[in-house]
Write an enzyme that holds these catalytic residues in place. Sequence first.
Site, short mmCIF file in Angstrom:
data_model
loop_
_atom_site.label_atom_id
_atom_site.label_comp_id
_atom_site.label_asym_id
_atom_site.label_seq_id
_atom_site.Cartn_x
_atom_site.Cartn_y
_atom_site.Cartn_z
N CYS A 57 34.97 34.97 58.53
CA CYS A 57 33.77 35.00 59.39
C CYS A 57 34.17 34.93 60.87
CB CYS A 57 32.86 33.83 59.06
SG CYS A 57 32.00 34.05 57.52
N ARG A 91 29.21 37.11 50.01
CA ARG A 91 30.53 36.47 49.94
C ARG A 91 30.40 35.04 49.43
NH1 ARG A 91 33.78 36.01 54.95
NH2 ARG A 91 34.93 34.75 53.47
N ARG A 121 40.01 35.17 53.88
CA ARG A 121 41.15 34.43 54.43
C ARG A 121 42.04 33.88 53.33
NH1 ARG A 121 41.53 32.69 59.23
NH2 ARG A 121 42.27 30.62 58.75
N VAL A 175 34.29 21.80 65.17
CA VAL A 175 35.29 22.37 64.26
C VAL A 175 35.66 23.80 64.64
CG1 VAL A 175 35.80 22.93 61.84
CG2 VAL A 175 34.49 20.85 62.40
N ARG A 234 40.18 31.91 64.32
CA ARG A 234 40.70 31.78 62.93
C ARG A 234 42.22 31.98 62.88
NH1 ARG A 234 36.29 31.95 59.50
NH2 ARG A 234 37.43 30.48 58.22
N LYS A 266 32.24 27.95 46.68
CA LYS A 266 32.99 29.09 47.24
C LYS A 266 34.30 28.60 47.86
CE LYS A 266 32.36 30.53 51.58
NZ LYS A 266 33.66 30.64 52.29
N ASN A 267 34.30 27.38 48.41
CA ASN A 267 35.50 26.91 49.12
C ASN A 267 36.47 26.13 48.24
OD1 ASN A 267 34.46 28.20 51.28
ND2 ASN A 267 33.73 26.37 52.34
N ASP A 308 29.67 23.78 58.20
CA ASP A 308 28.97 24.82 57.43
C ASP A 308 27.51 24.49 57.20
OD1 ASP A 308 31.88 25.08 55.29
OD2 ASP A 308 31.46 25.93 57.24
C1 EPZ Z 1 37.55 26.28 55.40
O1 EPZ Z 1 38.00 27.21 56.37
C2 EPZ Z 1 36.26 26.86 54.85
N1 EPZ Z 1 36.54 28.17 54.26
C3 EPZ Z 1 35.23 26.99 55.97
O2 EPZ Z 1 34.02 27.46 55.38
C4 EPZ Z 1 34.98 25.61 56.55
O3 EPZ Z 1 34.06 25.72 57.62
C5 EPZ Z 1 36.30 25.03 57.05
O4 EPZ Z 1 37.27 24.99 55.99
C6 EPZ Z 1 36.14 23.63 57.60
O5 EPZ Z 1 35.60 22.80 56.61
C7 EPZ Z 1 37.13 28.25 53.05
O6 EPZ Z 1 37.47 27.25 52.45
C8 EPZ Z 1 37.35 29.62 52.50
P1 EPZ Z 1 40.17 24.99 58.81
P2 EPZ Z 1 39.48 27.07 57.00
O7 EPZ Z 1 41.57 25.44 58.60
O8 EPZ Z 1 40.38 26.47 55.99
C9 EPZ Z 1 41.70 25.68 63.23
C10 EPZ Z 1 32.12 28.80 55.15
O9 EPZ Z 1 31.14 29.11 55.84
N2 EPZ Z 1 42.95 26.19 62.65
O10 EPZ Z 1 39.77 23.61 58.40
O11 EPZ Z 1 39.85 28.35 57.60
C11 EPZ Z 1 40.53 26.62 63.01
O12 EPZ Z 1 40.52 27.66 63.95
C12 EPZ Z 1 33.50 28.74 55.78
O13 EPZ Z 1 32.09 28.52 53.92
C13 EPZ Z 1 44.00 26.49 63.49
O14 EPZ Z 1 43.92 26.34 64.71
O15 EPZ Z 1 39.17 26.00 58.15
C14 EPZ Z 1 39.35 25.71 63.15
O16 EPZ Z 1 39.05 25.53 64.52
C15 EPZ Z 1 33.46 28.93 57.29
N3 EPZ Z 1 45.15 27.00 62.96
C16 EPZ Z 1 39.86 24.39 62.58
O17 EPZ Z 1 41.29 24.47 62.58
C17 EPZ Z 1 45.30 27.18 61.60
O18 EPZ Z 1 46.38 27.63 61.16
C18 EPZ Z 1 39.38 24.12 61.16
O19 EPZ Z 1 39.80 25.21 60.36
C19 EPZ Z 1 44.21 26.87 60.75
C20 EPZ Z 1 43.05 26.36 61.30
#
Ligand code: EPZ
Length: 441
Positions: free
Chosen positions: A121, A419, A97, A333, A126, A23-24, A311
């Site tokens: 989610c 999803r 997203r 995270v 986010r 999915k990711n 995850d």
């Molecule tokens: C991806 O989300 C995945 N989703 C998430 O999977 C996964 O948990 C996450 O990466 C971490 O591995 C998809 O790929 C669709 P991040 P993403 O940007 O890209 C902060 C699932 O259950 N952050 O690595 O949104 C954020 O708030 C989902 O499959 C900012 O502060 O994750 C978080 O604390 C859940 N500002 C941290 O970074 C930003 O602009 C990691 O988020 C972006 C992120």
Amino acid sequence: MSSVLTIRGGVPLTGRVTVRGAKNLVPKAMVAALLGNEPSVLRNVPEIKDVEVVTSLLQLHGVTVEKDPITGDLTLDPTNAKTASHTAIDAHAGDSRIPILLCGPLIHAIGEAFIPDLGGCKIGDRPIDYHLNVLRQFGAVVEKRPGGIHISAPGGLKGAKISLPYPSVGATEQVLLSATRAEGITELSGAATEPEIVDLIAVLQKMGAIISVQTDRTIRIEGVPDLGGYNHRALSDRNESASWASAALVTRGDIFVEGATQRDMMTFLNTYRKVGGGMDIGDDGIRFYHKGGKLNPLVLETDVHPGFMTDWQQPLIVALTQAEGVSIVHETVYENRFGFTDALIRMGANIQVHRECLGSVPCRFGQRNFLHSAVISGPAQLTGTDIDVPDLRGGFSHLIAALAASGTSRVTGIDIINRGYERFTEKLAGLGADFDITSAE
Ligand code: EPZ
């Protein structure tokens, strides 16, 4: 019409499930097709809601998306890409997203992009500040407009030297999808290096991109003016595989997960073994099973790859409620990923959540009033109850808790689970789960 699952617990899940594309990764590879000047083919595509959302968003922008009725493979043709109306984009974005990742490709394809305010989610705030800062560093103009953000780049995107404050998966993808056709060289330090990121890099390399991942989490991209299409088989979904592995432990069952890939799950497999789970690792998948004895408590800290994935922790916590002793999980995270434990506590689990960083290193959320550490004492007898699913992984965790609990549980809001978990009710039925699906009145 939303559905309701009535689950009668106490039945071990036994049998075989097939896990397909991640999915990711899959939605990101679909967006990458926009960068090409010819059609692309994506294989091993799961039938999940996130793929439907991105399909309709791409079609809105003039990309034709054809799905093979037998294999589910997608053929994406971006040659007639065009702008789309903001209201239509907003209507189709759903709670995904992914729209934020359309920015770079749309700017390269049609010179602008409109991104509606995003969903995703509810496991934290986010934000998308990293994404917007990256786009500005490429020379894009980012304007807040009613209902979303308009991004344009009159002079085109230019390569930049970028450093991420945190190895964000999404922000790393934002850089990859913007830099490959930007003018000049981009150097990204502090990048995410998850297997899904590496698979996206493989997709882009097939299209003609020049990308190298260095040993210090730096990714270097040499911009090229044009990219072709790709033909790619998506890597399998390690998060779904880990979810079924936890389901086998929680229900004292035995599940062969076809498609589970040892290479992408090494840290999970070590943890699973330490908890006392059984596994047989094969070439076409992994058998996960409860060995019949007790489960062991453990101290766990989530982290970016190659650490223990955020995850993976929610389904595993359900297994830890059955371990003999006290376990600690420090979620570093996301700041708010333990909301799902409320329902587990109502079922009889003994879980306390804390503001402190109960792990080896203080994280970004320490002393900021976020309940991001959990203490789980077991074993606890779980009893069925009414549950409303809060998020994707939390929802799956509720399902497996209900399947293990004594008595009956009524689970609503299960559409969120579609999803990221392909045909999950069929898979549960195939594993012997005892449940009915009815439409919510
Ligand atoms: C991806 O989300 C995945 N989703 C998430 O999977 C996964 O948990 C996450 O990466 C971490 O591995 C998809 O790929 C669709 P991040 P993403 O940007 O890209 C902060 C699932 O259950 N952050 O690595 O949104 C954020 O708030 C989902 O499959 C900012 O502060 O994750 C978080 O604390 C859940 N500002 C941290 O970074 C930003 O602009 C990691 O988020 C972006 C992120």
